[in-house]
Design a protein around this motif. Sequence first.
Motif, PDB file in Angstrom:
ATOM      1  N   MET A   1     -28.228  18.103 -15.703  1.00 59.12           N
ATOM      2  CA  MET A   1     -28.148  18.918 -16.912  1.00 59.12           C
ATOM      3  C   MET A   1     -29.533  19.122 -17.536  1.00 59.12           C
ATOM      4  SD  MET A   1     -25.195  18.462 -19.772  1.00 59.12           S
ATOM      5  CE  MET A   1     -25.800  17.092 -20.747  1.00 59.12           C
ATOM      6  N   ASP A   2     -30.346  18.059 -17.569  1.00 59.58           N
ATOM      7  CA  ASP A   2     -31.714  18.180 -18.118  1.00 59.58           C
ATOM      8  C   ASP A   2     -32.474  19.296 -17.409  1.00 59.58           C
ATOM      9  OD1 ASP A   2     -31.424  15.930 -19.706  1.00 59.58           O
ATOM     10  OD2 ASP A   2     -32.329  14.549 -18.250  1.00 59.58           O
ATOM     11  N   ILE A   3     -32.403  19.254 -16.076  1.00 61.26           N
ATOM     12  CA  ILE A   3     -33.229  20.189 -15.304  1.00 61.26           C
ATOM     13  C   ILE A   3     -32.639  21.597 -15.365  1.00 61.26           C
ATOM     14  CG2 ILE A   3     -34.169  20.669 -13.006  1.00 61.26           C
ATOM     15  CD1 ILE A   3     -34.317  17.651 -12.559  1.00 61.26           C
ATOM     16  N   HIS A   4     -31.320  21.676 -15.406  1.00 58.92           N
ATOM     17  CA  HIS A   4     -30.708  23.005 -15.539  1.00 58.92           C
ATOM     18  C   HIS A   4     -31.105  23.631 -16.879  1.00 58.92           C
ATOM     19  CE1 HIS A   4     -26.939  25.560 -14.365  1.00 58.92           C
ATOM     20  NE2 HIS A   4     -27.959  26.299 -14.706  1.00 58.92           N
ATOM     21  N   ARG A   5     -31.146  22.833 -17.927  1.00 55.28           N
ATOM     22  CA  ARG A   5     -31.576  23.348 -19.234  1.00 55.28           C
ATOM     23  C   ARG A   5     -33.004  23.881 -19.164  1.00 55.28           C
ATOM     24  NH1 ARG A   5     -29.284  18.651 -22.652  1.00 55.28           N
ATOM     25  NH2 ARG A   5     -27.311  19.506 -23.356  1.00 55.28           N
ATOM     26  N   GLU A   6     -33.868  23.146 -18.459  1.00 56.40           N
ATOM     27  CA  GLU A   6     -35.267  23.590 -18.336  1.00 56.40           C
ATOM     28  C   GLU A   6     -35.350  24.922 -17.611  1.00 56.40           C
ATOM     29  OE1 GLU A   6     -38.094  20.711 -16.685  1.00 56.40           O
ATOM     30  OE2 GLU A   6     -36.891  19.148 -17.644  1.00 56.40           O
ATOM     31  N   LEU A   7     -34.635  25.021 -16.509  1.00 56.96           N
ATOM     32  CA  LEU A   7     -34.639  26.275 -15.756  1.00 56.96           C
ATOM     33  C   LEU A   7     -34.104  27.404 -16.639  1.00 56.96           C
ATOM     34  CD1 LEU A   7     -34.901  27.929 -13.083  1.00 56.96           C
ATOM     35  CD2 LEU A   7     -32.502  27.373 -12.665  1.00 56.96           C
ATOM     36  N   GLY A   8     -33.005  27.125 -17.317  1.00 61.23           N
ATOM     37  CA  GLY A   8     -32.386  28.139 -18.163  1.00 61.23           C
ATOM     38  C   GLY A   8     -33.344  28.629 -19.232  1.00 61.23           C
ATOM     39  N   HIS A   9     -34.069  27.695 -19.826  1.00 63.08           N
ATOM     40  CA  HIS A   9     -35.021  28.057 -20.873  1.00 63.08           C
ATOM     41  C   HIS A   9     -36.098  28.996 -20.319  1.00 63.08           C
ATOM     42  CE1 HIS A   9     -37.310  27.624 -24.560  1.00 63.08           C
ATOM     43  NE2 HIS A   9     -38.379  27.407 -23.820  1.00 63.08           N
TER      44      HIS A   9
ATOM     45  N   ILE B   1     -40.364  23.311 -11.571  1.00 61.32           N
ATOM     46  CA  ILE B   1     -39.077  22.692 -11.925  1.00 61.32           C
ATOM     47  C   ILE B   1     -38.326  22.298 -10.653  1.00 61.32           C
ATOM     48  CG2 ILE B   1     -36.888  23.039 -13.137  1.00 61.32           C
ATOM     49  CD1 ILE B   1     -38.329  25.110 -14.887  1.00 61.32           C
ATOM     50  N   ARG B   2     -38.430  23.156  -9.643  1.00 66.23           N
ATOM     51  CA  ARG B   2     -37.754  22.850  -8.378  1.00 66.23           C
ATOM     52  C   ARG B   2     -38.323  21.565  -7.769  1.00 66.23           C
ATOM     53  NH1 ARG B   2     -38.053  27.815  -5.612  1.00 66.23           N
ATOM     54  NH2 ARG B   2     -40.032  27.148  -4.725  1.00 66.23           N
ATOM     55  N   ASP B   3     -39.656  21.419  -7.818  1.00 66.10           N
ATOM     56  CA  ASP B   3     -40.267  20.186  -7.298  1.00 66.10           C
ATOM     57  C   ASP B   3     -39.769  18.977  -8.070  1.00 66.10           C
ATOM     58  OD1 ASP B   3     -41.638  21.396  -5.358  1.00 66.10           O
ATOM     59  OD2 ASP B   3     -43.592  21.401  -6.367  1.00 66.10           O
ATOM     60  N   GLU B   4     -39.745  19.143  -9.390  1.00 68.28           N
ATOM     61  CA  GLU B   4     -39.288  18.029 -10.207  1.00 68.28           C
ATOM     62  C   GLU B   4     -37.845  17.665  -9.832  1.00 68.28           C
ATOM     63  OE1 GLU B   4     -39.672  17.752 -14.565  1.00 68.28           O
ATOM     64  OE2 GLU B   4     -39.337  15.697 -13.861  1.00 68.28           O
ATOM     65  N   PHE B   5     -37.033  18.686  -9.628  1.00 70.78           N
ATOM     66  CA  PHE B   5     -35.642  18.438  -9.244  1.00 70.78           C
ATOM     67  C   PHE B   5     -35.571  17.600  -7.973  1.00 70.78           C
ATOM     68  CE2 PHE B   5     -31.943  19.646  -6.657  1.00 70.78           C
ATOM     69  CZ  PHE B   5     -30.902  19.377  -7.520  1.00 70.78           C
ATOM     70  N   TRP B   6     -36.293  18.009  -6.953  1.00 69.98           N
ATOM     71  CA  TRP B   6     -36.174  17.324  -5.655  1.00 69.98           C
ATOM     72  C   TRP B   6     -36.862  15.964  -5.647  1.00 69.98           C
ATOM     73  CZ3 TRP B   6     -32.520  18.242  -2.395  1.00 69.98           C
ATOM     74  CH2 TRP B   6     -31.941  19.507  -2.336  1.00 69.98           C
ATOM     75  N   ASN B   7     -37.646  15.682  -6.704  1.00 71.16           N
ATOM     76  CA  ASN B   7     -38.309  14.379  -6.746  1.00 71.16           C
ATOM     77  C   ASN B   7     -37.806  13.471  -7.850  1.00 71.16           C
ATOM     78  OD1 ASN B   7     -40.338  14.577  -4.596  1.00 71.16           O
ATOM     79  ND2 ASN B   7     -41.022  16.341  -5.799  1.00 71.16           N
ATOM     80  N   ASN B   8     -37.177  14.069  -8.851  1.00 71.79           N
ATOM     81  CA  ASN B   8     -36.901  13.243 -10.025  1.00 71.79           C
ATOM     82  C   ASN B   8     -35.492  13.426 -10.593  1.00 71.79           C
ATOM     83  OD1 ASN B   8     -37.616  11.343 -11.922  1.00 71.79           O
ATOM     84  ND2 ASN B   8     -38.329  12.880 -13.388  1.00 71.79           N
ATOM     85  N   VAL B   9     -34.559  13.986  -9.805  1.00 79.50           N
ATOM     86  CA  VAL B   9     -33.221  14.124 -10.348  1.00 79.50           C
ATOM     87  C   VAL B   9     -32.423  12.868 -10.000  1.00 79.50           C
ATOM     88  CG1 VAL B   9     -32.063  15.208  -8.370  1.00 79.50           C
ATOM     89  CG2 VAL B   9     -31.317  15.776 -10.694  1.00 79.50           C
TER      90      VAL B   9
ATOM     91  N   ILE C   1     -14.595  12.416  -5.077  1.00 76.98           N
ATOM     92  CA  ILE C   1     -14.879  13.384  -6.134  1.00 76.98           C
ATOM     93  C   ILE C   1     -16.227  13.011  -6.740  1.00 76.98           C
ATOM     94  CG2 ILE C   1     -14.212  14.130  -8.448  1.00 76.98           C
ATOM     95  CD1 ILE C   1     -11.307  13.695  -7.687  1.00 76.98           C
ATOM     96  N   ASN C   2     -17.135  13.973  -6.771  1.00 75.52           N
ATOM     97  CA  ASN C   2     -18.443  13.699  -7.374  1.00 75.52           C
ATOM     98  C   ASN C   2     -18.933  14.972  -8.057  1.00 75.52           C
ATOM     99  OD1 ASN C   2     -21.062  13.097  -8.074  1.00 75.52           O
ATOM    100  ND2 ASN C   2     -21.479  11.920  -6.202  1.00 75.52           N
ATOM    101  N   GLN C   3     -18.589  15.111  -9.317  1.00 71.36           N
ATOM    102  CA  GLN C   3     -18.890  16.359 -10.028  1.00 71.36           C
ATOM    103  C   GLN C   3     -20.386  16.542 -10.269  1.00 71.36           C
ATOM    104  OE1 GLN C   3     -16.024  15.510 -13.237  1.00 71.36           O
ATOM    105  NE2 GLN C   3     -14.887  17.325 -12.586  1.00 71.36           N
ATOM    106  N   GLN C   4     -21.102  15.427 -10.379  1.00 69.85           N
ATOM    107  CA  GLN C   4     -22.550  15.558 -10.562  1.00 69.85           C
ATOM    108  C   GLN C   4     -23.201  16.098  -9.295  1.00 69.85           C
ATOM    109  OE1 GLN C   4     -24.434  15.174 -13.333  1.00 69.85           O
ATOM    110  NE2 GLN C   4     -22.468  14.998 -14.374  1.00 69.85           N
ATOM    111  N   LEU C   5     -22.669  15.689  -8.158  1.00 67.60           N
ATOM    112  CA  LEU C   5     -23.196  16.207  -6.893  1.00 67.60           C
ATOM    113  C   LEU C   5     -22.920  17.716  -6.798  1.00 67.60           C
ATOM    114  CD1 LEU C   5     -24.457  15.660  -4.105  1.00 67.60           C
ATOM    115  CD2 LEU C   5     -22.174  15.050  -3.272  1.00 67.60           C
ATOM    116  N   GLU C   6     -21.734  18.128  -7.242  1.00 62.59           N
ATOM    117  CA  GLU C   6     -21.424  19.568  -7.249  1.00 62.59           C
ATOM    118  C   GLU C   6     -22.440  20.317  -8.112  1.00 62.59           C
ATOM    119  OE1 GLU C   6     -17.348  20.032  -8.625  1.00 62.59           O
ATOM    120  OE2 GLU C   6     -16.685  18.355  -7.373  1.00 62.59           O
ATOM    121  N   ASN C   7     -22.655  19.812  -9.327  1.00 60.93           N
ATOM    122  CA  ASN C   7     -23.620  20.466 -10.216  1.00 60.93           C
ATOM    123  C   ASN C   7     -25.005  20.495  -9.594  1.00 60.93           C
ATOM    124  OD1 ASN C   7     -21.583  20.730 -12.065  1.00 60.93           O
ATOM    125  ND2 ASN C   7     -22.183  18.947 -13.284  1.00 60.93           N
TER     126      ASN C   7
END
Lengths: 253, 639
Positions: B501-509, B534-542, B551-557
């Motif tokens: 959610m943190d990273i999606h908010r950043e991308l959205g902004h 942001i993409r780099d941060e995602f793949w290194n820091n999510v 069931i893993n809803q966070q994995l889906e997101n």
Amino acid sequence: MNLTLHVWRQKGPQDKGKLVTYPAPNVDSDMSFLEMLDEINDELIRKGEDPIAFDHDCREGICGMCSQVVNGRPHGHQERTTVCQLHMRQFNDGDEIFVEPWRAKAFPIQKDLIVDRSSMDVIMQAGGYVSCHTGGVPDGNTFPIPKKVADYAMDAAECIGCGACIAACPNSSAMLFTSAKVAQLAALPQGKPEARKRVQAMTKALLDEGFGNCTNHYECEAACPKGISVKFIAKLNREYLKSMIPSSTAEPV
Amino acid sequence: MILDGKAPTGPIETSWDRHRFDMKLVNPSNKRKYKILVVGTGLAGGAAAASLGELGYNVEAFCYQDSPRRAHSIGAQGGINAAKNYPSDGDSIYRLFYDTVKGGDFRSREADVWRLAQVSNNIIDQCVAQGVPFARDYAGYLDNRSFGGAQVSRTFYARGQTGQQLLLGAYSALSRQIKNGSVKMFARREMLDLVVVDGVAKGITCRNLLTGEIESYWGDAVILASGGYVNVFYLSTNAMGSSVTAIWKATKKGAYMANPCYTQIHPTCIPVHGTHQSKLTLMSESLRNDGRIWVPKDAANCEKHPNDIPDEDRDYYLERKYPSFGNLAPRDISSRSAKEACDDGRGVGDGKRGVYLDFAAAIKRVGQKTIEERYGNLFEMYEKITDENGYERPMRIYPAPHYNMGGLWVDYECQSNIPGLFVLGEANFSVHGANRLGASALMQGLADGYFVIPYTIAPYLASLKNPGAVKEDHPEFKKSAEEVEAQMDRLLSIKGKKTVMDIHRELGHVMWENVGMARSKESLEEALKRIPEIRDEFWNNVNVPGESKSINQQLENAWRLADFLEFAEMMTYDALNREESCGGHFRVEHQTDEGEAMRDDENFTYVAAWEFKGVGNKPELHKEPLKFENIKLAVRSYK
């Protein structure tokens, strides 16, 4: 405001579940109930714990995906409101809130607050349609439908198929859900030719799927986020009775 | 490469009829030899699966929700257009065609739009036959209301829940086919890859969202009807699960993405409040039939209670700027005007990002009861969210991401550049040009599903020599499943500090600020710099918790966000390339002195179809020139 949550946690369909307590500090009154859960989940993830699984999608009260029993009431205490549209201003500082999944024999729990509602689809597949083909139908204005009838059909058709009526019913009856579709289609000229067959097939399906019968508690109407009236159950019963009476003009059931 | 949309030539009035005759058929007893996969069960996918099943094809349908009845078409409120001309107010198929081409700012394919307008009337008949309870007048005939961008009343509606009722109609037709055994329904499945064998679409790879198993499905043709991607902005009116994933996976397998920068920012949404918001809520455009939009003339009055601001101190800016359409100006224009007013410091409410939608005049004219009848559920929804009573004080609204006109490139037969891959509804790019008119999304979804694909898929299937020859045991399926499995493992192994959610908010902004309602070379270049970071941060820091086999809803997101992070770049490249303003795409460098969008027909009358060239690489541009032989290219005026 600061709240305390007791949430049903259950790892999988075969596991035993239990209520787990979570503090919910600094809740903003403008948040929706699900946004409040998002924040709790965010915190759980940061702590390395498993977040709470719950169904949700449109978050505007129309898709019917969200399904939580809040303080013993499906979708919570606000009338005519899905849990995704329930806002935290409906609660008070210091409140303890119990959050549980829909509970019914026909709704096995998958994980935490997620249940399997495919039995409702099975009821629809039994007859919740008009058997018309794509194309080859007459102009939409061929059969005038009195406004009153169209409005009645629309009142029934507003059902979002969330299953709150079933979760609220002491018998886990799917009668309100089923009757909404039966009544909508039975009221309209397009649905009449199959009305007898439909009511029989859908009623049989709901019993086969393990839903209970209706004993007039009316909990379903009170819980329904769309305010579907129990008058449709009466309509279903009438339609069912009618379908039992042999008629030379109607098609065989 | 110059793309050919294969639109029929000759008189437009007979184009679809002639094409229908020219297309090959599959004879009834051969239909059962073919298997068709349909991804998504909204209006387009649900209608397609039902209609194809009914014709005798073997259909397998997939949706990520727990039931096909929940697809986000259900959220559409206002209505569906058709050229019935029941009110005798001058409507015709030609006028609907004209309004749609003009409304789309001359960036759509004429023949596709003609077909849409032509079959619009069949849709209404079909839905009525299914038992959809459209609004009726006292004589029992179908009622109409008006929507933006049109001067006739051609919108059919079922209270404020038209999308729901139409979807439930399609769902009922689908349920009937499921019962008949012609459609097999796979709910809680998400498509995570397109399987392409020798350049031809032959199946999909899915994740079972309940068990986490990666599953393979073969088909002689694959239909994507997976909806829209505006959740790339994080906050939007789309459902939480709406994503670019299905069409992005196809893009990565070679399908071209057309006009991804054409996104629709809907003018009448409930403004953002606070920082925890997860989604935005739309208030139907139909409210503009009776609501008047205004802001204070003087910024000093913005803090006052709206009812204390006298009429002469209000700026009804749409009525002032566009007298002939007024509050029913098209969406792109209304949204931009709201932004202008707020940029001018005259916005109201939280952070001064809002304008008033006022019903006082309408209530005075027709009474509160009539307004309640027309829009009661919308007022109720508004009150639940904002705690304000829209009958007593004007509502506050602000534009929000709502829809995308862009999508996978398809030819006239809805087939992408990958043979065997068909794309319907919002997921394709074809009919709305650079701006969609209100009540046209439902029309397109159902047109594609009920009345286009059942015909246009036949020539492709008829051309196949060995239907069913490629099945799940083909090595490409195994390879695809292994790749998906590896991606899941990779996401779960990062265990960084930030949540999805943190990273999606950043991308959205970044997307909202730089690739939103007003775009410039600078802002787009800034986005192209920020997205890879942001993409780099995602793949290194999510931090994606949990495991893959449950069931893993966070994995889906997480996988949806991973796709948005790649797609966002292509969308931005498209916006940067399009050095003009048209419809929902507004480049600040290209505007008239009055601040209106300025098209460049000489250089940009084409569809921009982008070919994926690897993550982080600039995609390659292919063009499909657009010809306007029936409607003269003109400056779109609503004054």
